[in-house]
Write an enzyme that holds these catalytic residues in place. Structure first.
Site, short mmCIF file in Angstrom:
data_model
loop_
_atom_site.label_atom_id
_atom_site.label_comp_id
_atom_site.label_asym_id
_atom_site.label_seq_id
_atom_site.Cartn_x
_atom_site.Cartn_y
_atom_site.Cartn_z
N ASP A 132 0.83 -1.20 0.00
CA ASP A 132 0.00 0.00 0.00
C ASP A 132 0.86 1.25 0.00
O ASP A 132 1.96 1.26 0.58
CB ASP A 132 -0.91 0.02 1.23
CG ASP A 132 -2.15 -0.83 1.04
OD1 ASP A 132 -2.53 -1.09 -0.11
OD2 ASP A 132 -2.75 -1.24 2.06
N ARG A 182 -2.35 -1.04 -8.35
CA ARG A 182 -3.65 -0.57 -7.90
C ARG A 182 -3.63 0.95 -8.00
O ARG A 182 -2.77 1.61 -7.42
CB ARG A 182 -3.93 -0.98 -6.45
CG ARG A 182 -5.27 -0.44 -5.91
CD ARG A 182 -5.34 -0.56 -4.40
NE ARG A 182 -5.25 -1.93 -3.96
CZ ARG A 182 -4.84 -2.29 -2.74
NH1 ARG A 182 -4.43 -1.38 -1.87
NH2 ARG A 182 -4.79 -3.57 -2.41
#
Length: 305
Positions: A132, A182
């Protein structure tokens, strides 16, 4: 008004008092509604239910900004156990984690040691681990770590944020690694020196990086609740004959569940971001800051039976 709302929720996300209060409410207020559970094992029934509905999952043990090497090692072992359990239970799930949870703010060597252990387990079980992205001050370090591991491991991906000026160039620099990325709008409060301050500019850049990554021919996750971004992606894929196995949509657990199901019925890959753990408050406030309409989605999710 939107800027005020965003700043308000970002301000709330940093409150230690509210975070501690939220941790004590976790099992009563959040579990099964916006998080899977207090730990991974308690989240397994939710993962199975989502899988049964045709939804893939990525799980995230909430907690960041670790300032102890012992805690970073504990988080590492937790991630390894999670990967092994996913494989053992045959769950359709990936894993997401933050570099600060593995010790990024403590020692870079510690991060490499911890991440190596995790990715060795991930490679063994063929389970994707997504790094992330955090605030801009940690962006370059995070990408440097990703580049190094991506050159040696297959099952590692990362996240890029549309609100940063640098993101289009980052996609270009990552292209040779054929990365699974992502793509998100971004959820941290950043200076105008590094990030677009206006929503319209963020949206325009989001479309630009979606287009670039998909046309580069690399698997892409479009993580958004925004119908305009979803429709833009569908149209782009149709115009350029990009097959549905080259991208997926991602949304948060507890928000826009009907839209998630509709995308599955249309034949699109749909993955649910399912966090777990007691440290859910900061995560939740940043999600509300990302997009005002998330407030309504979240309220509906948290009050449903």
């Amino acid at each position: 008004m939107e800027v005020i709302t965003r700043d308000f929720f970002l301000f709330l996300s940093k409150s230690n008092l509210l975070n501690k209060m939220a941790q004590s409410w976790g099992s009563r207020v959040a579990a099964g509604k916006i998080i899977g559970g207090n730990d991974f094992n308690s989240s397994i029934p939710t993962i199975r239910q989502l899988n049964h509905q045709g939804l893939s999952v990525t799980v995230d043990h909430l907690g960041e900004f670790v300032n102890s090497s012992e805690v970073a090692k504990e988080r590492t072992e937790e991630c390894i156990r999670t990967i092994e359990t996913i494989a053992d239970q045959q769950l359709n799930s990936q894993v997401s984690l933050k570099m600060t949870s593995l010790g990024l703010d403590i020692d870079l060597d510690l991060v490499y040691q911890n991440m190596t252990k995790i990715l060795q387990t991930a490679e063994k079980h063929k389970i994707m681990v997504t790094i992330d992205m955090e605030d801009e001050t940690r962006c370059q370090k995070t990408l440097d770590i990703f580049k190094d591991f991506r050159s040696r491991y297959e099952y590692v991906s990362t996240v890029l944020q549309a609100y940063l000026y640098r993101t289009e160039q980052d996609i270009d620099e990552l292209d040779s690694l054929k990365p699974f990325l992502r793509l998100v709008k971004g959820a941290y409060k950043e200076s105008e020196k590094v990030a677009y301050p206006e929503k319209a500019d963020v949206d325009a850049n989001y479309k630009k990086i979606i287009r670039k990554q998909l046309l580069n021919g690399h698997y892409t996750a479009i993580a958004s609740h925004d119908d305009k971004m979803i429709e833009f992606t569908k149209q782009l894929a149709s115009e350029h004959n990009i097959t549905k196995d080259m991208f997926e949509f991602q949304m948060l657990y507890g928000m826009r569940s009907q839209t998630q199901q509709s995308l599955v019925k249309e034949g699109y890959n749909m993955r649910v971001y399912l966090p777990y753990g007691n440290d859910w408050y900061g995560y939740f406030m940043r999600r509300l800051a990302e997009r005002p309409s998330n407030i309504a989605f979240a309220f509906k999710g948290m009050t449903k039976k």
